[in-house]
Every structure is written in C-alpha cells, then in structure tokens.
Motif scaffolding. Structure first.
Motif, mmCIF file in Angstrom:
data_model
loop_
_atom_site.group_PDB
_atom_site.id
_atom_site.type_symbol
_atom_site.label_atom_id
_atom_site.label_comp_id
_atom_site.label_asym_id
_atom_site.label_seq_id
_atom_site.Cartn_x
_atom_site.Cartn_y
_atom_site.Cartn_z
ATOM 1 N N LEU A 1 0.829 -1.202 0.000
ATOM 2 C CA LEU A 1 0.000 0.000 0.000
ATOM 3 C C LEU A 1 0.862 1.250 0.000
ATOM 4 C CD1 LEU A 1 -2.779 1.339 0.131
ATOM 5 C CD2 LEU A 1 -2.667 1.128 2.639
ATOM 6 N N GLU A 2 1.921 1.228 0.789
ATOM 7 C CA GLU A 2 2.828 2.378 0.823
ATOM 8 C C GLU A 2 3.448 2.620 -0.547
ATOM 9 O OE1 GLU A 2 7.211 3.560 2.652
ATOM 10 O OE2 GLU A 2 6.058 1.931 3.560
ATOM 11 N N VAL A 3 3.868 1.541 -1.206
ATOM 12 C CA VAL A 3 4.481 1.664 -2.525
ATOM 13 C C VAL A 3 3.488 2.236 -3.530
ATOM 14 C CG1 VAL A 3 5.377 0.335 -4.467
ATOM 15 C CG2 VAL A 3 6.218 -0.124 -2.168
ATOM 16 N N VAL A 4 2.266 1.730 -3.515
ATOM 17 C CA VAL A 4 1.250 2.191 -4.465
ATOM 18 C C VAL A 4 0.965 3.677 -4.281
ATOM 19 C CG1 VAL A 4 -1.190 1.978 -5.094
ATOM 20 C CG2 VAL A 4 0.193 -0.072 -4.762
ATOM 21 N N LEU A 5 0.931 4.131 -3.041
ATOM 22 C CA LEU A 5 0.540 5.514 -2.766
ATOM 23 C C LEU A 5 1.682 6.511 -2.869
ATOM 24 C CD1 LEU A 5 -1.849 4.979 0.293
ATOM 25 C CD2 LEU A 5 -2.478 5.318 -2.107
ATOM 26 N N THR A 6 2.918 6.061 -2.669
ATOM 27 C CA THR A 6 4.009 7.035 -2.516
ATOM 28 C C THR A 6 5.158 6.896 -3.504
ATOM 29 O OG1 THR A 6 5.217 5.647 -0.921
ATOM 30 C CG2 THR A 6 3.520 7.132 -0.043
ATOM 31 N N SER A 7 5.090 5.957 -4.435
ATOM 32 C CA SER A 7 6.221 5.755 -5.341
ATOM 33 C C SER A 7 6.020 6.535 -6.643
ATOM 34 C CB SER A 7 6.390 4.265 -5.668
ATOM 35 O OG SER A 7 7.401 4.092 -6.640
ATOM 36 N N PRO A 8 6.736 7.647 -6.838
ATOM 37 C CA PRO A 8 6.574 8.404 -8.076
ATOM 38 C C PRO A 8 7.057 7.632 -9.302
ATOM 39 C CG PRO A 8 8.412 9.268 -6.795
ATOM 40 C CD PRO A 8 7.721 8.271 -5.929
ATOM 41 N N GLY A 9 8.041 6.746 -9.099
ATOM 42 C CA GLY A 9 8.504 5.936 -10.219
ATOM 43 C C GLY A 9 7.411 5.043 -10.762
ATOM 44 N N LEU A 10 6.646 4.410 -9.864
ATOM 45 C CA LEU A 10 5.527 3.575 -10.304
ATOM 46 C C LEU A 10 4.440 4.425 -10.950
ATOM 47 C CD1 LEU A 10 5.004 0.890 -7.513
ATOM 48 C CD2 LEU A 10 5.939 0.591 -9.805
ATOM 49 N N HIS A 11 4.144 5.568 -10.357
ATOM 50 C CA HIS A 11 3.107 6.430 -10.929
ATOM 51 C C HIS A 11 3.489 6.851 -12.346
ATOM 52 C CE1 HIS A 11 2.193 7.652 -6.490
ATOM 53 N NE2 HIS A 11 1.776 6.427 -6.777
ATOM 54 N N ALA A 12 4.766 7.144 -12.543
ATOM 55 C CA ALA A 12 5.226 7.576 -13.863
ATOM 56 C C ALA A 12 5.104 6.458 -14.892
ATOM 57 C CB ALA A 12 6.668 8.068 -13.773
ATOM 58 N N ILE A 13 5.484 5.242 -14.519
ATOM 59 C CA ILE A 13 5.442 4.154 -15.493
ATOM 60 C C ILE A 13 4.005 3.743 -15.776
ATOM 61 C CG2 ILE A 13 5.723 2.319 -13.768
ATOM 62 C CD1 ILE A 13 7.055 2.436 -17.402
ATOM 63 N N TRP A 14 3.136 3.790 -14.781
ATOM 64 C CA TRP A 14 1.726 3.477 -15.032
ATOM 65 C C TRP A 14 1.107 4.494 -15.979
ATOM 66 C CZ3 TRP A 14 0.718 2.482 -9.146
ATOM 67 C CH2 TRP A 14 1.145 1.195 -8.828
ATOM 68 N N ALA A 15 1.415 5.753 -15.778
ATOM 69 C CA ALA A 15 0.906 6.779 -16.690
ATOM 70 C C ALA A 15 1.465 6.554 -18.091
ATOM 71 C CB ALA A 15 1.276 8.165 -16.177
ATOM 72 N N HIS A 16 2.741 6.209 -18.171
ATOM 73 C CA HIS A 16 3.360 6.015 -19.481
ATOM 74 C C HIS A 16 2.714 4.868 -20.248
ATOM 75 C CE1 HIS A 16 6.295 5.535 -22.659
ATOM 76 N NE2 HIS A 16 6.385 4.257 -22.327
ATOM 77 N N ARG A 17 2.371 3.800 -19.572
ATOM 78 C CA ARG A 17 1.784 2.658 -20.280
ATOM 79 C C ARG A 17 0.496 3.064 -20.994
ATOM 80 N NH1 ARG A 17 5.123 -1.289 -18.811
ATOM 81 N NH2 ARG A 17 5.744 -1.606 -16.641
ATOM 82 N N GLY A 18 -0.319 3.849 -20.335
ATOM 83 C CA GLY A 18 -1.539 4.323 -20.979
ATOM 84 C C GLY A 18 -1.251 5.323 -22.083
ATOM 85 N N LEU A 19 -0.308 6.234 -21.838
ATOM 86 C CA LEU A 19 0.007 7.256 -22.835
ATOM 87 C C LEU A 19 0.691 6.659 -24.059
ATOM 88 C CD1 LEU A 19 1.225 10.155 -20.518
ATOM 89 C CD2 LEU A 19 -1.024 9.819 -21.559
ATOM 90 N N HIS A 20 1.428 5.577 -23.879
ATOM 91 C CA HIS A 20 2.062 4.917 -25.024
ATOM 92 C C HIS A 20 1.000 4.340 -25.962
ATOM 93 C CE1 HIS A 20 5.140 2.839 -27.310
ATOM 94 N NE2 HIS A 20 4.496 1.695 -27.150
ATOM 95 N N GLU A 21 -0.054 3.764 -25.388
ATOM 96 C CA GLU A 21 -1.147 3.253 -26.218
ATOM 97 C C GLU A 21 -1.861 4.407 -26.919
ATOM 98 O OE1 GLU A 21 -1.608 0.071 -26.840
ATOM 99 O OE2 GLU A 21 0.135 -0.293 -25.552
ATOM 100 N N LEU A 22 -2.053 5.510 -26.214
ATOM 101 C CA LEU A 22 -2.668 6.690 -26.824
ATOM 102 C C LEU A 22 -1.795 7.236 -27.945
ATOM 103 C CD1 LEU A 22 -4.884 8.864 -26.866
ATOM 104 C CD2 LEU A 22 -3.622 10.062 -25.049
ATOM 105 N N TRP A 23 -0.489 7.229 -27.767
ATOM 106 C CA TRP A 23 0.459 7.728 -28.756
ATOM 107 C C TRP A 23 0.307 6.978 -30.086
ATOM 108 C CZ3 TRP A 23 3.980 11.536 -29.480
ATOM 109 C CH2 TRP A 23 4.993 11.338 -30.406
#
Length: 236
Positions: A73-95
């Motif tokens: 839970l801590e990792v999910v809420l506080t890891s900017p690296g994970l947040h960045a890669i999750w956003a990228h996965r969606g944006l790559h499909e949009l790209w």
C-alpha cells in the motif's frame, strides 16, 4: 431428396448436399446466442485480468528492489517511479492511435510535473520496470527498455542526433542503472549489465559487464573474486 436417372436407365446416386448452408437466427440454440453476446464481456474481463497482473508485477518488483518500502500500500501511494510508469503505459497506447500524439504529449507533461519523471510517450518500456526515487529521470522518444530493469534518479536515456531516426539507447533485460548516469545515442546495453553512478555511456556495453566512469569503461567481474561487484549499490 430427388434421385436422378441416367441415360442407361440406372438410378444415379443422390447428389451430396452442399457443405455451405445458411443458418437463420431462429435455428441457433438459445445457449449459443447467449454465448455470442457474452464474448465482448469476456474480452473485457481478460483485459482487466491482464492489467491487474501487470499492476501486481510492478508493485512486487518495487517491493523487491526498495528496502525502504514497508508495504504494498505504501508503494502504491508514494512511489513516483511507479506512478510515472503506469501513466506512461496508458500514454504509449494513446500515442499509437490516430490523432493521439498531441494529447499524449500534453498528458506526459502533466505526469512529469507531478512525478518529476519525463518519459516520452513513444518510448517502449518492458515489464517490471522500476525507478527508485524517480526525480530527474528523462527517457527519450526512441528509447527501448527491457524487462526487470532498475533505474535510479537522475538517469538520462538521451540522444546525440537531431535527425528523426533511432537516436536513443536500447537497454536489455535485468539491467541496473545508477543515479546520474547518462546513456547517450543509439547505444545498446546488453542483458544483466550494471551502469555505475554518473557514468557516461556512449558506446555499446556487452551483456554481463559493468560500465563505470566518464566516458564509461567496460569491465567484467572476475569469477575468482568473492565479492567483486557483488552488490550493485557499490556503483549507485
């Protein structure tokens, strides 16, 4: 079925029925029609399962590589690296969609302002990719990153050309890249390599090697050594 008679007066064999046969909706069993209607839902559930699996892979990878993490839970809420890669996965499909490049770039800029990590939507990122701390990471448009890669803050996968060609690095599987490292140009970093902190890589790094220094010097661990390069943190 009618039986034809040939010119010798003998009965001819019955003509075989055509294998092609029109089927009316009313002739289909109700169970089959119900299954056909459920197929879109089944595909949707399959996508949800796939995304859930990838989500858990990323979280478990972060737990394994971050000794400061105390819970998922801590990792999910506080890891900017994970947040960045999750956003990228969606944006790559949009790209990849027609007309999706501009909104993908705009949303990537929003992600950068929130996480401190800049990943171009065109970059290709593998599974279980983890960025520790995250701040200051830049990954260019034509960069390719393999599976199980760990990257520390301040890393740049940049280019050395202004031409619209493959101009960013290709990183293999199970690679560790230390903080502040710069990988420049269309270099290839092989599987199971380690790039030291603040190293500047401008040439290919073979699999299983360690690259340290400015410009980076490629070394190979001696099998006879008991502790040489055993801990990647020595270069981080």
């Amino acid at each position: 079925m009618s039986t034809a008679v040939n010119h010798e007066g003998q009965r001819a064999r019955p003509a075989p029925e055509s294998p092609l046969k029109l089927v009316r909706t009313s002739d289909v069993e109700p169970t089959q029609r119900h299954t056909d209607k459920q197929r879109p839902y089944a595909a949707g559930l399959g996508l949800v399962r796939k995304l859930t699996q990838r989500f858990l892979e990323d979280v478990n990878g972060a737990i394994e590589r971050d000794p400061a993490a105390t819970s998922r839970l801590e990792v999910v809420l506080t890891s900017p690296g994970l947040h960045a890669i999750w956003a990228h996965r969606g944006l790559h499909e949009l790209w990849k969609l027609p007309g999706g490049r501009l909104p993908a770039r705009v949303l990537a800029t929003v992600t950068r302002s929130v996480t401190g990590v800049e990943i171009h939507p065109g970059a290709r990122i593998g599974r279980r990719f983890f960025i520790d701390h995250g701040m200051g990471v830049v990954i260019g448009e034509t960069a390719e990153v393999g599976d199980d890669v760990m990257m520390y803050h301040g890393v740049t996968l940049g280019g050395r050309s202004l031409s619209r060609v493959k101009r960013h690095p290709t990183v293999g599987n199970r690679v560790t890249i230390g903080s502040g490292a710069r990988l420049l140009g269309p270099v290839t970093v092989g599987d199971d390599t380690q790039v030291g902190a603040n190293a500047v890589v401008v040439k290919d790094v073979p699999a299983g090697a360690v690259a340290v220094g400015v410009p980076a010097v490629v070394r190979f661990p001696r099998k006879s050594a008991t502790n040489q390069w055993l801990d990647p943190a020595m270069f981080i």
